[in-house]
Design an enzyme around this catalytic site. Structure first.
Site, PDB file in Angstrom:
ATOM      1  N   GLY A 165     -73.686  35.512  36.379  1.00 12.51           N
ATOM      2  CA  GLY A 165     -74.655  35.231  35.323  1.00 12.51           C
ATOM      3  C   GLY A 165     -75.359  33.897  35.493  1.00 12.51           C
ATOM      4  CG  HIS A 236     -80.132  30.400  38.437  1.00 11.58           C
ATOM      5  ND1 HIS A 236     -81.016  30.274  39.475  1.00 11.58           N
ATOM      6  CD2 HIS A 236     -79.761  29.141  38.102  1.00 11.58           C
ATOM      7  CE1 HIS A 236     -81.171  28.997  39.767  1.00 11.58           C
ATOM      8  NE2 HIS A 236     -80.426  28.285  38.943  1.00 11.58           N
ATOM      9  CE  LYS A 238     -80.041  40.516  39.491  1.00 16.69           C
ATOM     10  NZ  LYS A 238     -78.970  41.449  39.817  1.00 16.69           N
ATOM     11  NE  ARG A 295     -71.070  44.001  37.839  1.00 17.26           N
ATOM     12  CZ  ARG A 295     -72.347  43.692  37.779  1.00 17.26           C
ATOM     13  NH1 ARG A 295     -73.248  44.627  37.559  1.00 17.26           N
ATOM     14  NH2 ARG A 295     -72.770  42.448  37.957  1.00 17.26           N
TER      15      ARG A 295
HETATM   16  P1  ADP Z   1     -74.507  34.750  39.976  1.00 20.79           P
HETATM   17  O1  ADP Z   1     -73.360  35.482  40.586  1.00 20.79           O
HETATM   18  O2  ADP Z   1     -74.122  33.620  39.088  1.00 20.79           O
HETATM   19  O3  ADP Z   1     -75.511  35.664  39.351  1.00 20.79           O
HETATM   20  P2  ADP Z   1     -76.018  34.641  42.478  1.00 20.79           P
HETATM   21  O4  ADP Z   1     -75.431  34.118  43.724  1.00 20.79           O
HETATM   22  O5  ADP Z   1     -76.114  36.132  42.346  1.00 20.79           O
HETATM   23  O6  ADP Z   1     -75.241  34.042  41.213  1.00 20.79           O
HETATM   24  O7  ADP Z   1     -77.468  34.027  42.274  1.00 20.79           O
HETATM   25  C1  ADP Z   1     -78.229  34.239  41.111  1.00 20.79           C
HETATM   26  C2  ADP Z   1     -79.666  33.821  41.369  1.00 20.79           C
HETATM   27  O8  ADP Z   1     -79.740  32.419  41.697  1.00 20.79           O
HETATM   28  C3  ADP Z   1     -80.326  34.515  42.529  1.00 20.79           C
HETATM   29  O9  ADP Z   1     -80.884  35.741  42.162  1.00 20.79           O
HETATM   30  C4  ADP Z   1     -81.402  33.518  42.926  1.00 20.79           C
HETATM   31  O10 ADP Z   1     -82.492  33.606  42.053  1.00 20.79           O
HETATM   32  C5  ADP Z   1     -80.712  32.193  42.693  1.00 20.79           C
HETATM   33  N1  ADP Z   1     -80.053  31.727  43.950  1.00 20.79           N
HETATM   34  C6  ADP Z   1     -78.768  31.925  44.304  1.00 20.79           C
HETATM   35  N2  ADP Z   1     -78.504  31.367  45.501  1.00 20.79           N
HETATM   36  C7  ADP Z   1     -79.658  30.804  45.928  1.00 20.79           C
HETATM   37  C8  ADP Z   1     -80.051  30.052  47.095  1.00 20.79           C
HETATM   38  N3  ADP Z   1     -79.180  29.760  48.043  1.00 20.79           N
HETATM   39  N4  ADP Z   1     -81.336  29.636  47.191  1.00 20.79           N
HETATM   40  C9  ADP Z   1     -82.221  29.917  46.214  1.00 20.79           C
HETATM   41  N5  ADP Z   1     -81.917  30.590  45.090  1.00 20.79           N
HETATM   42  C10 ADP Z   1     -80.655  31.038  44.937  1.00 20.79           C
END
Ligand code: ADP
Length: 523
Positions: A165, A236, A238, A295
């Protein structure tokens, strides 16, 4: 066909969504609820339902023993976890198996291999799938984070190993910021997940979030069902998801390589059921693995629109041993989903509260997955998502136009006092979504993850309805006029006076009539 019952270990729109497919296939549905959810919408779709504890998720929806006990008591054979709550906890899968229940999802083992962020990075490294450069695992402290940052170059992102999240994430632009950023992010992660450990990743600039939907048979075969682009995010997280991904329209080779990588990893871990590989794609068409969600994803309707596949049906049939994995289905047209949240449309902070009335959009190629059909409560104990609204179009433009109309039709209202003023703390992001669907950059398809930050007009403090486009105001005024005329025609003068008096407990002909002009102010 008659099947054994499915216990849905969830609440809200996803519990309803899963229940609908269970019913269509002939699986009786067992629902669970917490003490504050005894009148929740999802229970209407269940054949039996049981209370699993107090409001706090830890004591109810996350209470493994209690959920298993209910499954036993109800005669359920299957457990569908939805998303969130227990959906990605391998020990829950094992507890189900121990109790003789079939978990509708992957095995505990493949969940461990891919669901854990650090473990997943090691798995994809082994399979030579590109991932964002950074530390292989958790770093011990800010000093070690500095060491990695020097190697890969600033700016970097500190991320929580237990993350989810978008929590516990900090951008760091230079070494002097590291110590305070590390401490802040680690503290946030500890508060949110009970685990403050952090890892380091290179920050990809102007990135696109693109994810691949996969489905595995658990025996080593897997297919993909195309991609979704989810670059439009706040905090961060969607808020708008679509398929196909606009960014991949000019990088067909990248698209094929991402499909191939996702399927290869899914096969290698003998993945069962629906799963999603999340990647970041940069402006040059390079892609980097981020994580896998083991999931069903919130935004799965987008894939269902373009493939015609009911993913929950596949999950249930696989669990029941009645599924043969087909070839990747053809994809047709464009689908978009937006998430309607109980949150402030300017700063995106949660704003739950009592819900007076709700109206979801209807019409051709529109789908509403809503947690509510009438009055209720957006509880402060749980995720404040109210509904997902999705549309399909033969082209992206057509989908956007349909979404615009769908959002204009959507109404969410707090309860009203007798004098018509709003009651409670509920606010929604509907006005924000209406701006988003009208935004030129969104329409153009260049949707990088910093889009909302780059467009302050999306979150400025004036509502769409107070500064409406011609189409918006026309629809609005017309709707109010028709409702009012109808109300006056349908009610005698005596009726009208009593209908205005809530102490008589009489309902209005339409909840929108007297409140219409105020909507937008508190959206
Ligand atoms: P979470 O598990 O908290 O959702 P994620 O790793 O899936 O975290 O990342 C969530 C969002 O953060 C990604 O969709 C992107 O927008 C941003 N993000 C994550 N890692 C990076 C990165 N290395 N560089 C740029 N944006 C990132």
């Amino acid at each position: 066909m008659k099947h054994a019952p499915v216990l849905i270990a969830n609440r809200g729109e996803i519990a309803t969504r899963v229940a609908r497919t269970c019913r269509a296939l002939g699986f009786p549905v067992v629902g669970i609820y917490s003490e504050v959810d005894q009148f929740a919408e999802h229970l209407r779709y269940c054949d039996q339902s049981y209370c699993v504890g107090p409001a706090s998720p830890k004591e109810s929806y996350l209470n493994v023993e209690r959920v298993i006990e209910v499954a036993r008591k109800s005669g359920a054979k299957y457990v569908h976890p939805g998303y969130g709550f227990l959906s990605e906890r391998p020990h829950f899968v094992e507890a189900c198996e121990k109790a003789g229940l079939i978990f509708v999802g992957p095995s505990a083992e493949s969940m461990r291999l891919m669901g854990d962020k650090i473990q997943a990075r090691a798995t994809v490294d082994r399979l030579k799938v590109p991932r964002v450069p950074g530390s292989a695992g958790a770093v011990k402290n800010a000093e070690e984070a500095k060491h990695f940052a020097r190697e890969i170059g600033y700016p970097i992102l500190l991320k929580a190993t237990a993350g989810g999240g978008g929590k516990g994430m900090r951008r760091v632009d230079s070494e002097v910021e590291m110590i305070s950023a590390f401490e802040g992010a680690s503290r946030e992660a500890l508060g949110a997940f009970g685990d403050g450990s952090m890892y380091v990743e290179k920050l990809i600039l102007e990135p696109h979030h693109v994810e691949i939907q996969v489905f595995g048979d658990g025996k080593g075969d897997a297919i993909h069902l195309g991609e979704r682009e989810c670059s439009i995010q706040r905090r961060h997280q969607k808020v708008w998801e679509e398929s196909p991904a606009p960014i991949l329209e000019k990088f067909q080779k990248t698209r094929e390589a991402m499909y191939e990588a996702a399927v290869r990893v899914a096969k290698s871990v003998k993945y069962a059921s629906a799963g999603t590989f999340e990647f970041i794609v940069d402006g040059q068409g390079n892609f980097y693995f981020l994580e896998m969600n083991t999931r069903l994803q919130v935004e799965h309707p987008v894939t269902e629109w373009v493939t015609g596949v009911d993913l929950v049906e596949w999950q249930l049939l696989l669990a029941a041993g009645k599924f043969a994995l087909p070839k990747t289905p053809e994809r047709r047209g464009n689908a978009i989903e937006v998430r309607l949240y109980a949150e402030d449309p300017h700063n995106f902070l949660p704003a739950p509260g009592p819900l007076g009335a709700i109206q979801m959009p209807q019409g051709a190629f529109v789908r509403a997955d809503s947690a509510f059909t009438d009055a209720g409560e957006v509880s402060l104990h749980y995720d404040p998502m109210i509904a997902k609204i999705s549309v399909w179009g033969g082209t992206r433009e057509q989908a956007i136009d349909r979404l615009r109309v769908a959002l204009d039709e959507t109404r969410v209202q707090p309860p009203r006092r007798a004098d018509g003023t709003a009651q409670g703390s509920l606010r929604t992001n509907l006005s924000f979504l209406k701006r988003l669907v009208r935004n030129g950059t969104v329409r153009g398809g260049n949707t990088t993850t910093d889009l909302i930050a780059r467009h302050p007009e999306l979150t400025q403090n004036s509502s769409v309805t107070s500064n409406p486009s011609a189409a918006d105001s026309l629809t609005w005024e017309a709707a109010v006029g028709v409702c009012l005329a109808q109300f006056l025609r349908d009610s005698s003068p005596q009726d009208r006076s009593t209908k205005n008096d809530s102490s008589h407990g009489v309902r209005f002909a339409s909840p929108w009539v007297l409140t219409a002009r105020r909507e937008g102010v508190r959206e």
